[in-house]
Write a protein that holds these residues in place. Structure first.
Motif, short mmCIF file in Angstrom:
data_model
loop_
_atom_site.label_atom_id
_atom_site.label_comp_id
_atom_site.label_asym_id
_atom_site.label_seq_id
_atom_site.Cartn_x
_atom_site.Cartn_y
_atom_site.Cartn_z
N ASP A 38 -4.78 5.37 -4.32
CA ASP A 38 -5.26 4.01 -4.12
C ASP A 38 -4.90 3.65 -2.67
OD1 ASP A 38 -6.12 1.48 -4.45
OD2 ASP A 38 -4.56 0.87 -5.87
N ILE A 39 -5.88 3.80 -1.80
CA ILE A 39 -5.60 3.73 -0.35
C ILE A 39 -5.47 2.29 0.14
CG2 ILE A 39 -6.49 4.33 1.95
CD1 ILE A 39 -7.84 6.76 0.69
N GLU A 40 -4.36 2.03 0.80
CA GLU A 40 -4.18 0.71 1.41
C GLU A 40 -4.44 0.74 2.90
OE1 GLU A 40 -0.39 -1.04 0.15
OE2 GLU A 40 -0.68 -0.03 -1.78
N GLN A 41 -4.15 1.87 3.51
CA GLN A 41 -4.35 2.03 4.95
C GLN A 41 -4.85 3.44 5.23
OE1 GLN A 41 -3.55 0.13 7.74
NE2 GLN A 41 -2.27 -1.51 6.93
N SER A 42 -5.81 3.57 6.12
CA SER A 42 -6.22 4.88 6.59
C SER A 42 -6.42 4.76 8.09
CB SER A 42 -7.51 5.29 5.89
OG SER A 42 -8.00 6.49 6.45
N ILE A 43 -5.54 5.38 8.84
CA ILE A 43 -5.59 5.22 10.30
C ILE A 43 -5.94 6.56 10.95
CG2 ILE A 43 -4.31 4.43 12.35
CD1 ILE A 43 -2.49 2.85 10.59
N PRO A 44 -7.03 6.59 11.73
CA PRO A 44 -7.36 7.84 12.44
C PRO A 44 -6.20 8.25 13.34
CG PRO A 44 -9.13 6.21 12.66
CD PRO A 44 -7.96 5.51 12.03
N TYR A 45 -5.93 9.56 13.36
CA TYR A 45 -4.84 10.08 14.19
C TYR A 45 -4.97 9.59 15.64
CZ TYR A 45 -3.95 13.52 10.43
OH TYR A 45 -3.66 14.15 9.25
N THR A 46 -6.22 9.49 16.07
CA THR A 46 -6.46 9.10 17.48
C THR A 46 -5.91 7.70 17.78
OG1 THR A 46 -8.64 8.40 16.71
CG2 THR A 46 -8.51 10.51 17.88
N GLU A 47 -5.70 6.90 16.73
CA GLU A 47 -5.19 5.53 16.95
C GLU A 47 -3.69 5.41 16.76
OE1 GLU A 47 -7.54 2.80 14.58
OE2 GLU A 47 -9.41 3.68 15.33
N GLY A 58 -13.74 20.87 8.49
CA GLY A 58 -13.14 20.80 7.16
C GLY A 58 -11.85 20.00 7.17
N HIS A 59 -11.43 19.58 8.31
CA HIS A 59 -10.22 18.77 8.42
C HIS A 59 -10.56 17.47 9.14
CE1 HIS A 59 -7.43 22.12 7.43
NE2 HIS A 59 -8.37 22.84 7.97
N SER A 60 -10.57 16.36 8.40
CA SER A 60 -10.71 15.09 9.09
C SER A 60 -9.31 14.66 9.48
CB SER A 60 -11.40 14.07 8.18
OG SER A 60 -11.02 14.25 6.85
N GLY A 61 -9.19 13.76 10.37
CA GLY A 61 -7.85 13.38 10.80
C GLY A 61 -7.50 11.93 10.56
N ASN A 62 -6.89 11.67 9.41
CA ASN A 62 -6.43 10.31 9.12
C ASN A 62 -5.07 10.33 8.47
OD1 ASN A 62 -9.01 8.74 9.65
ND2 ASN A 62 -9.72 10.18 8.10
N LEU A 63 -4.25 9.35 8.83
CA LEU A 63 -2.99 9.17 8.13
C LEU A 63 -3.22 8.09 7.07
CD1 LEU A 63 -0.05 10.21 8.19
CD2 LEU A 63 0.52 8.09 9.37
N ILE A 64 -2.91 8.47 5.84
CA ILE A 64 -3.23 7.59 4.71
C ILE A 64 -1.95 7.05 4.09
CG2 ILE A 64 -4.09 7.69 2.33
CD1 ILE A 64 -6.33 9.51 3.57
N TYR A 65 -2.01 5.77 3.75
CA TYR A 65 -0.90 5.14 3.03
C TYR A 65 -1.47 4.49 1.78
CZ TYR A 65 2.72 1.69 1.90
OH TYR A 65 3.66 0.92 1.25
N GLY A 66 -0.85 4.77 0.66
CA GLY A 66 -1.36 4.16 -0.56
C GLY A 66 -0.50 4.49 -1.76
N THR A 67 -1.07 4.30 -2.94
CA THR A 67 -0.32 4.50 -4.17
C THR A 67 -0.94 5.64 -4.96
OG1 THR A 67 0.05 2.11 -4.22
CG2 THR A 67 0.55 3.31 -6.23
N LEU A 68 -0.08 6.57 -5.39
CA LEU A 68 -0.51 7.66 -6.26
C LEU A 68 0.44 7.65 -7.46
CD1 LEU A 68 -2.21 10.29 -6.75
CD2 LEU A 68 -0.44 11.51 -5.49
N SER A 69 -0.12 7.54 -8.64
CA SER A 69 0.69 7.50 -9.87
C SER A 69 1.81 6.47 -9.77
CB SER A 69 1.30 8.87 -10.15
OG SER A 69 0.32 9.86 -10.18
N GLY A 70 1.51 5.34 -9.20
CA GLY A 70 2.50 4.26 -9.13
C GLY A 70 3.53 4.39 -8.02
N LYS A 71 3.44 5.48 -7.23
CA LYS A 71 4.41 5.69 -6.14
C LYS A 71 3.71 5.55 -4.79
CE LYS A 71 7.51 6.99 -9.19
NZ LYS A 71 7.53 8.34 -9.75
N LYS A 72 4.42 5.01 -3.84
CA LYS A 72 3.87 4.92 -2.49
C LYS A 72 3.93 6.29 -1.82
CE LYS A 72 3.01 0.46 -2.12
NZ LYS A 72 1.84 0.19 -2.99
N VAL A 73 2.82 6.68 -1.23
CA VAL A 73 2.75 7.98 -0.55
C VAL A 73 2.13 7.82 0.83
CG1 VAL A 73 2.53 9.26 -2.74
CG2 VAL A 73 0.47 8.59 -1.50
#
Ligand code: HPA
Length: 270
Positions: A38-47, A58-73
């Motif tokens: 459950d993505i809250e933030q997705s920031i391109p590496y370039t930023e 085959g590799h996009s470049g984003n750092l993702i912050y969100g919730t997986l199975s109730g845990k922040k990842v």
């Protein structure tokens, strides 16, 4: 390095990257794990200040912050490879950032070539140990004690409790999970028939071009690591087969559903 890590961590904390329990490196074919986060933030590496930028298809470049199975990842969508030209320090920079975001647990995934004759294309393997055959060590150079000690203990590179938990999940879901040793070479060439024989003789079950630098740097900072490898091709003696990036991506796809399910369960349990 220390100052650059702190600068990046501050940038990300200001964006809300807080209280994460897991850092996840999404390797070849596993980028779709983002579909169940459950993505809250997705920031391109370039930023992101000080971040390297990924180039391989085959590799996009984003750092993702969100919730997986109730845990922040926090997840790296698109990983950095040595063969792309990054230095070992650059390509493991995000792992340093994970740690100083407060993350203690690292999950890494990759695609690899199986040299264990019991393995089949599309198998999933939990990594129990690794052999570092890359030509440069990520901890070479002056050691900064604020990250970790000079001589790093590697008696348990992959967390034993995490491994048994992952195996139990596989069993519960009747997923055939292999286990074994991953050997890292720098790439970008796939192995010659003689090199596959060497890899096997060295005691490995699979070979790939990633993961080991990240795990070494994570262990430098005392993190717990879980490594998952998808066997996308086989390098068996006397049975040389052609392999391509496309074939690797395709084979990884077949295992992706199982890996995603197991990772989701794994994160929910701890
Ligand atoms: N060798 C190295 N890297 C790989 C392979 C392989 O056979 N398959 C997928 N990644």
């Amino acid at each position: 390095m220390w100052n650059r890590v702190q600068e990046t961590v501050k940038f990300l904390k200001d964006k809300g990257f807080v209280n994460s329990e897991y850092g996840i490196v999404l390797g070849t074919g596993l980028g779709n794990l983002t579909q169940i986060i459950d993505i809250e933030q997705s920031i391109p590496y370039t930023e992101i200040p000080n971040f390297p930028t990924s180039t391989v298809q085959g590799h996009s470049g984003n750092l993702i912050y969100g919730t997986l199975s109730g845990k922040k990842v926090v997840a790296l969508q698109g990983r950095f490879h040595y063969y792309e030209g990054w230095s070992m320090q650059e390509l493991t920079f995000p792992i340093r950032v994970f740690k100083f975001l407060g993350i203690e647990n690292l999950i890494v995934s990759n695609a690899s070539g199986g040299v264990n004759p019991k393995f089949k294309v599309g198998d999933v393997m939990v990594i129990t140990d690794h052999i570092n055959m890359m030509n440069e060590h990520p901890l070479r150079g002056a050691n900064d004690e604020r990250f970790g000690v000079r001589f790093v203990d590697m008696h348990e590179p992959y967390n034993l409790q995490m491994i048994s938990q992952f195996k139990a999940i596989a069993k519960e879901h009747k997923i055939n999970l292999q286990e074994g040793v991953y050997l890292a070479l720098q790439g970008p060439t796939f192995e010659t028939p003689a090199e596959y024989i060497m890899v096997k003789a060295m005691g490995a079950d699979t070979v790939g071009m990633s993961t080991v630098p990240e795990v070494i740097v994570a262990k430098h900072m005392n993190m717990n690591c879980l490594g998952i490898s998808i066997i996308t091709d086989l390098g068996l003696e006397g049975q040389a087969e052609s392999v391509s990036h496309e074939a690797v991506q395709l084979a990884a796809k077949t295992a992706e559903k199982d890996v995603m399910l197991m990772v989701k369960e794994f994160v929910s349990e701890i």
